[in-house]
Design an enzyme around this catalytic site. Structure first.
Site, PDB file in Angstrom:
ATOM      1  N   ARG A  39      12.503  -3.781 -43.909  1.00  0.00           N
ATOM      2  CA  ARG A  39      12.536  -3.455 -42.499  1.00  0.00           C
ATOM      3  C   ARG A  39      12.358  -2.007 -42.504  1.00  0.00           C
ATOM      4  O   ARG A  39      11.999  -1.993 -40.729  1.00  0.00           O
ATOM      5  CB  ARG A  39      14.199  -3.576 -42.351  1.00  0.00           C
ATOM      6  CG  ARG A  39      15.448  -4.544 -42.924  1.00  0.00           C
ATOM      7  CD  ARG A  39      16.775  -4.456 -42.475  1.00  0.00           C
ATOM      8  NE  ARG A  39      17.156  -5.492 -42.494  1.00  0.00           N
ATOM      9  CZ  ARG A  39      17.816  -5.989 -42.601  1.00  0.00           C
ATOM     10  NH1 ARG A  39      18.998  -4.854 -42.170  1.00  0.00           N
ATOM     11  NH2 ARG A  39      18.667  -6.925 -43.028  1.00  0.00           N
ATOM     12  N   ASP A 150      29.230  -0.707 -31.574  1.00  0.00           N
ATOM     13  CA  ASP A 150      28.290  -0.896 -32.613  1.00  0.00           C
ATOM     14  C   ASP A 150      27.503   0.381 -32.978  1.00  0.00           C
ATOM     15  O   ASP A 150      27.065   1.509 -32.205  1.00  0.00           O
ATOM     16  CB  ASP A 150      26.819  -1.585 -32.416  1.00  0.00           C
ATOM     17  CG  ASP A 150      26.657  -2.384 -33.731  1.00  0.00           C
ATOM     18  OD1 ASP A 150      26.755  -3.812 -34.547  1.00  0.00           O
ATOM     19  OD2 ASP A 150      25.856  -1.908 -33.791  1.00  0.00           O
TER      20      ASP A 150
END
Length: 289
Positions: A39, A150
Protein backbone atom coordinates in the site's frame (compact mmCIF):
# COMPACT_ATOMS: atom_id res chain seq x y z
CA UNK A 1 7.35 -7.71 -14.62
CA UNK A 2 6.12 -7.66 -11.02
CA UNK A 3 8.15 -5.17 -8.94
CA UNK A 4 10.23 -6.50 -6.08
CA UNK A 5 8.40 -6.08 -2.72
CA UNK A 6 9.70 -3.38 -0.42
CA UNK A 7 11.74 -4.72 2.48
CA UNK A 8 11.39 -3.35 6.01
CA UNK A 9 13.40 -4.17 9.10
CA UNK A 10 11.47 -5.36 12.15
CA UNK A 11 12.45 -2.18 13.96
CA UNK A 12 11.11 -0.01 11.12
CA UNK A 13 7.87 -1.97 11.02
CA UNK A 14 7.32 -1.61 14.78
CA UNK A 15 7.98 2.12 14.39
CA UNK A 16 5.27 2.32 11.71
CA UNK A 17 2.87 0.23 13.82
CA UNK A 18 3.18 2.79 16.63
CA UNK A 19 2.68 5.68 14.21
CA UNK A 20 -0.50 4.22 12.71
CA UNK A 21 -1.92 3.37 16.14
CA UNK A 22 -1.27 6.92 17.35
CA UNK A 23 -2.55 8.57 14.17
CA UNK A 24 -5.82 6.73 13.72
CA UNK A 25 -6.07 3.85 16.18
CA UNK A 26 -5.52 1.06 13.66
CA UNK A 27 -3.60 -1.87 15.12
CA UNK A 28 -1.41 -3.66 12.57
CA UNK A 29 -0.56 -7.28 13.23
CA UNK A 30 3.05 -8.39 12.97
CA UNK A 31 2.15 -10.39 9.86
CA UNK A 32 1.07 -7.28 7.87
CA UNK A 33 4.45 -6.27 6.46
CA UNK A 34 3.48 -7.28 2.93
CA UNK A 35 0.24 -5.27 3.19
CA UNK A 36 2.18 -2.18 4.30
CA UNK A 37 4.77 -2.60 1.55
CA UNK A 38 2.06 -2.99 -1.08
CA UNK A 39 0.00 0.00 0.00
CA UNK A 40 2.90 2.39 0.57
CA UNK A 41 4.95 1.44 -2.49
CA UNK A 42 3.82 4.32 -4.70
CA UNK A 43 4.31 6.97 -2.01
CA UNK A 44 7.77 5.74 -1.06
CA UNK A 45 8.89 5.49 -4.67
CA UNK A 46 7.69 9.03 -5.35
CA UNK A 47 9.73 10.32 -2.38
CA UNK A 48 12.69 8.04 -3.08
CA UNK A 49 12.49 6.53 0.42
CA UNK A 50 13.75 3.10 1.39
CA UNK A 51 12.70 2.78 5.06
CA UNK A 52 9.54 3.34 7.04
CA UNK A 53 11.57 5.37 9.53
CA UNK A 54 12.43 7.87 6.78
CA UNK A 55 8.75 8.05 5.87
CA UNK A 56 7.71 8.87 9.43
CA UNK A 57 10.43 11.53 9.68
CA UNK A 58 9.04 13.12 6.51
CA UNK A 59 5.51 13.00 7.92
CA UNK A 60 6.55 14.61 11.19
CA UNK A 61 8.37 17.33 9.26
CA UNK A 62 5.35 17.93 6.98
CA UNK A 63 7.51 17.31 3.92
CA UNK A 64 5.65 17.33 1.67
CA UNK A 65 2.43 18.85 3.01
CA UNK A 66 -0.42 16.36 3.23
CA UNK A 67 1.86 13.32 3.43
CA UNK A 68 0.33 12.10 6.70
CA UNK A 69 -3.13 12.14 5.16
CA UNK A 70 -1.88 10.27 2.07
CA UNK A 71 -0.32 7.54 4.21
CA UNK A 72 -3.47 7.16 6.31
CA UNK A 73 -5.58 7.06 3.13
CA UNK A 74 -3.35 4.31 1.75
CA UNK A 75 -3.54 2.23 4.92
CA UNK A 76 -7.22 2.48 5.76
CA UNK A 77 -9.42 -0.23 4.29
CA UNK A 78 -11.86 1.13 1.72
CA UNK A 79 -13.40 -2.13 0.55
CA UNK A 80 -17.16 -1.75 0.48
CA UNK A 81 -20.24 -2.45 -1.61
CA UNK A 82 -23.96 -1.69 -1.74
CA UNK A 83 -26.22 -3.11 0.99
CA UNK A 84 -23.28 -4.95 2.53
CA UNK A 85 -24.74 -7.62 4.83
CA UNK A 86 -28.46 -7.51 4.14
CA UNK A 87 -29.72 -7.95 7.72
CA UNK A 88 -28.99 -4.40 9.00
CA UNK A 89 -30.79 -2.88 6.01
CA UNK A 90 -33.73 -5.24 6.45
CA UNK A 91 -33.85 -4.21 10.13
CA UNK A 92 -33.75 -0.53 9.12
CA UNK A 93 -36.66 -1.01 6.70
CA UNK A 94 -38.84 -3.40 8.68
CA UNK A 95 -38.15 -2.57 12.34
CA UNK A 96 -36.21 0.63 12.99
CA UNK A 97 -37.91 3.15 10.71
CA UNK A 98 -41.47 2.00 11.56
CA UNK A 99 -40.70 2.04 15.30
CA UNK A 100 -39.00 5.44 15.33
CA UNK A 101 -41.66 7.06 13.17
CA UNK A 102 -44.40 5.63 15.38
CA UNK A 103 -42.75 7.25 18.40
CA UNK A 104 -41.49 10.47 16.78
CA UNK A 105 -44.09 11.37 14.20
CA UNK A 106 -43.35 15.11 14.12
CA UNK A 107 -39.58 14.86 14.07
CA UNK A 108 -37.02 14.19 11.41
CA UNK A 109 -34.41 11.48 11.71
CA UNK A 110 -30.63 11.90 11.94
CA UNK A 111 -28.48 8.98 10.90
CA UNK A 112 -24.70 8.65 11.21
CA UNK A 113 -22.72 6.38 8.90
CA UNK A 114 -19.28 6.08 10.53
CA UNK A 115 -16.31 4.94 8.43
CA UNK A 116 -18.45 5.38 5.31
CA UNK A 117 -15.60 4.83 2.82
CA UNK A 118 -16.62 5.68 -0.76
CA UNK A 119 -20.26 6.23 0.09
CA UNK A 120 -22.01 2.94 -0.60
CA UNK A 121 -23.31 2.54 2.96
CA UNK A 122 -24.88 6.02 3.44
CA UNK A 123 -26.27 5.98 -0.08
CA UNK A 124 -27.74 2.51 0.53
CA UNK A 125 -29.39 3.93 3.67
CA UNK A 126 -30.79 6.78 1.57
CA UNK A 127 -32.22 4.29 -0.94
CA UNK A 128 -33.97 2.41 1.90
CA UNK A 129 -35.46 5.71 3.06
CA UNK A 130 -36.67 6.50 -0.46
CA UNK A 131 -38.30 3.08 -0.77
CA UNK A 132 -39.89 3.47 2.67
CA UNK A 133 -41.33 6.87 1.71
CA UNK A 134 -42.79 5.39 -1.45
CA UNK A 135 -44.55 2.66 0.54
CA UNK A 136 -45.65 5.00 3.35
CA UNK A 137 -46.54 8.40 1.87
CA UNK A 138 -46.46 11.17 4.46
CA UNK A 139 -44.78 9.01 7.09
CA UNK A 140 -41.63 11.15 7.17
CA UNK A 141 -42.64 14.72 7.99
CA UNK A 142 -39.15 16.03 7.28
CA UNK A 143 -36.40 14.65 5.07
CA UNK A 144 -33.97 12.58 7.16
CA UNK A 145 -30.36 13.73 7.38
CA UNK A 146 -27.52 11.25 6.90
CA UNK A 147 -24.10 12.31 8.15
CA UNK A 148 -21.33 10.17 6.64
CA UNK A 149 -17.81 10.32 8.05
CA UNK A 150 -14.47 8.78 7.25
CA UNK A 151 -10.81 9.46 8.04
CA UNK A 152 -9.82 9.34 4.36
CA UNK A 153 -10.16 12.63 2.50
CA UNK A 154 -9.64 10.86 -0.82
CA UNK A 155 -12.59 8.50 -0.50
CA UNK A 156 -14.81 11.30 0.83
CA UNK A 157 -14.00 13.44 -2.20
CA UNK A 158 -15.00 10.54 -4.46
CA UNK A 159 -18.14 9.82 -2.44
CA UNK A 160 -19.39 13.40 -2.74
CA UNK A 161 -19.31 13.14 -6.53
CA UNK A 162 -21.77 10.21 -6.29
CA UNK A 163 -20.53 8.63 -9.52
CA UNK A 164 -19.50 4.98 -9.84
CA UNK A 165 -18.18 2.69 -12.54
CA UNK A 166 -19.99 -0.37 -13.84
CA UNK A 167 -18.12 -2.78 -11.56
CA UNK A 168 -18.95 -0.73 -8.46
CA UNK A 169 -22.68 -0.58 -9.17
CA UNK A 170 -22.76 -4.33 -9.82
CA UNK A 171 -21.52 -5.17 -6.31
CA UNK A 172 -24.53 -5.70 -4.07
CA UNK A 173 -26.91 -3.59 -6.15
CA UNK A 174 -29.86 -5.20 -7.92
CA UNK A 175 -30.67 -4.28 -11.51
CA UNK A 176 -33.94 -2.79 -10.29
CA UNK A 177 -32.27 -0.46 -7.82
CA UNK A 178 -29.59 0.50 -10.34
CA UNK A 179 -32.27 1.51 -12.85
CA UNK A 180 -34.34 3.31 -10.20
CA UNK A 181 -31.63 5.25 -8.41
CA UNK A 182 -28.92 5.90 -11.02
CA UNK A 183 -28.57 7.77 -14.28
CA UNK A 184 -26.20 6.24 -16.87
CA UNK A 185 -23.23 8.33 -18.02
CA UNK A 186 -20.74 7.96 -20.83
CA UNK A 187 -17.93 5.46 -20.39
CA UNK A 188 -20.02 2.92 -18.51
CA UNK A 189 -20.33 5.09 -15.40
CA UNK A 190 -23.43 5.86 -13.34
CA UNK A 191 -24.48 8.92 -11.30
CA UNK A 192 -26.70 8.61 -8.25
CA UNK A 193 -29.97 10.52 -8.57
CA UNK A 194 -30.07 13.77 -6.66
CA UNK A 195 -32.99 12.77 -4.42
CA UNK A 196 -30.75 10.02 -3.01
CA UNK A 197 -27.43 11.87 -2.80
CA UNK A 198 -28.78 15.14 -1.37
CA UNK A 199 -29.71 13.50 1.95
CA UNK A 200 -26.08 12.65 2.66
CA UNK A 201 -23.55 15.11 4.11
CA UNK A 202 -19.94 13.96 4.12
CA UNK A 203 -17.28 15.14 6.56
CA UNK A 204 -13.84 13.98 7.60
CA UNK A 205 -13.64 12.46 11.07
CA UNK A 206 -11.06 10.44 12.93
CA UNK A 207 -12.93 8.19 15.35
CA UNK A 208 -10.18 8.83 17.90
CA UNK A 209 -11.17 12.51 17.98
CA UNK A 210 -14.01 14.21 19.82
CA UNK A 211 -17.29 14.12 17.88
CA UNK A 212 -19.70 15.44 20.48
CA UNK A 213 -20.22 18.55 18.34
CA UNK A 214 -21.90 16.43 15.69
CA UNK A 215 -25.10 16.45 17.72
CA UNK A 216 -27.51 13.65 18.52
CA UNK A 217 -28.51 10.77 16.27
CA UNK A 218 -31.46 8.43 16.05
CA UNK A 219 -29.44 5.74 14.27
CA UNK A 220 -25.70 5.07 14.11
CA UNK A 221 -24.13 2.66 11.63
CA UNK A 222 -20.62 1.71 12.79
CA UNK A 223 -19.85 -1.44 10.87
CA UNK A 224 -16.67 -3.33 10.05
CA UNK A 225 -14.31 -0.73 11.49
CA UNK A 226 -14.05 -1.49 15.22
CA UNK A 227 -12.28 -4.77 14.40
CA UNK A 228 -9.18 -2.76 13.46
CA UNK A 229 -8.87 -1.08 16.88
CA UNK A 230 -7.41 -2.23 20.17
CA UNK A 231 -9.97 -3.28 22.78
CA UNK A 232 -9.50 -0.16 24.94
CA UNK A 233 -9.98 2.24 22.03
CA UNK A 234 -12.94 0.21 20.78
CA UNK A 235 -14.70 0.59 24.14
CA UNK A 236 -13.87 4.30 24.25
CA UNK A 237 -15.37 4.84 20.80
CA UNK A 238 -18.52 2.95 21.72
CA UNK A 239 -18.93 4.96 24.93
CA UNK A 240 -18.64 8.24 23.04
CA UNK A 241 -21.01 7.04 20.33
CA UNK A 242 -23.48 6.14 23.04
CA UNK A 243 -23.33 9.76 24.20
CA UNK A 244 -24.45 10.93 20.75
CA UNK A 245 -27.25 8.36 20.49
CA UNK A 246 -30.71 9.52 21.51
CA UNK A 247 -32.66 7.45 23.99
CA UNK A 248 -34.56 4.91 21.98
CA UNK A 249 -31.99 5.20 19.20
CA UNK A 250 -30.30 2.33 17.42
CA UNK A 251 -26.63 1.35 17.12
CA UNK A 252 -25.79 -0.99 14.24
CA UNK A 253 -22.45 -2.85 14.24
CA UNK A 254 -20.86 -5.17 11.68
CA UNK A 255 -21.98 -8.76 11.21
CA UNK A 256 -18.96 -10.12 13.08
CA UNK A 257 -19.00 -7.45 15.80
CA UNK A 258 -20.81 -7.27 19.12
CA UNK A 259 -20.82 -5.08 22.19
CA UNK A 260 -18.87 -6.21 25.23
CA UNK A 261 -21.48 -7.58 27.64
CA UNK A 262 -20.48 -5.28 30.51
CA UNK A 263 -20.66 -2.19 28.30
CA UNK A 264 -24.03 -3.19 26.84
CA UNK A 265 -25.44 -3.75 30.32
CA UNK A 266 -24.05 -0.53 31.82
CA UNK A 267 -25.30 1.64 28.97
CA UNK A 268 -28.55 -0.28 28.56
CA UNK A 269 -28.02 -1.16 24.92
CA UNK A 270 -30.26 -4.12 24.17
CA UNK A 271 -29.82 -6.36 21.16
CA UNK A 272 -33.07 -6.35 19.19
CA UNK A 273 -32.48 -9.72 17.52
CA UNK A 274 -29.99 -12.50 18.18
CA UNK A 275 -29.31 -12.75 14.44
CA UNK A 276 -28.23 -9.12 14.00
CA UNK A 277 -25.74 -6.75 15.59
CA UNK A 278 -28.42 -4.09 16.11
CA UNK A 279 -28.77 -2.57 19.57
CA UNK A 280 -31.33 -0.15 20.98
CA UNK A 281 -30.52 2.41 23.64
CA UNK A 282 -32.85 2.28 26.60
CA UNK A 283 -32.92 4.76 29.52
CA UNK A 284 -29.69 6.27 30.85
CA UNK A 285 -27.93 4.51 33.74
CA UNK A 286 -28.52 6.05 37.18
CA UNK A 287 -25.23 7.97 37.26
CA UNK A 288 -25.85 9.41 33.78
CA UNK A 289 -22.56 8.11 32.29
Amino acid sequence: MTPEPLQFSNEDFRFFQRFLDTACGIVLGDNKQYLVANRLRRIMEELNLSTLHELIVRIEGHQPAGLKERVIDAMTTNETFWFRDALPFDALKDVILPQLLLERQSRSLRIWSAACSSGQEPYSISMIIEEFRARHPGALVMNPEIVATDISTAVLDNARIAEYDGLSVSRGLSDGRRMMFFDPLDGGRFRLKREISQRVRFQRLNLKDNYGAMGQFDIIFCRNVLIYFAAELKCDILKRMHATLKEGGYLILGASESLPAALATHYKLERINTHTSVYRRQSLPPNGN
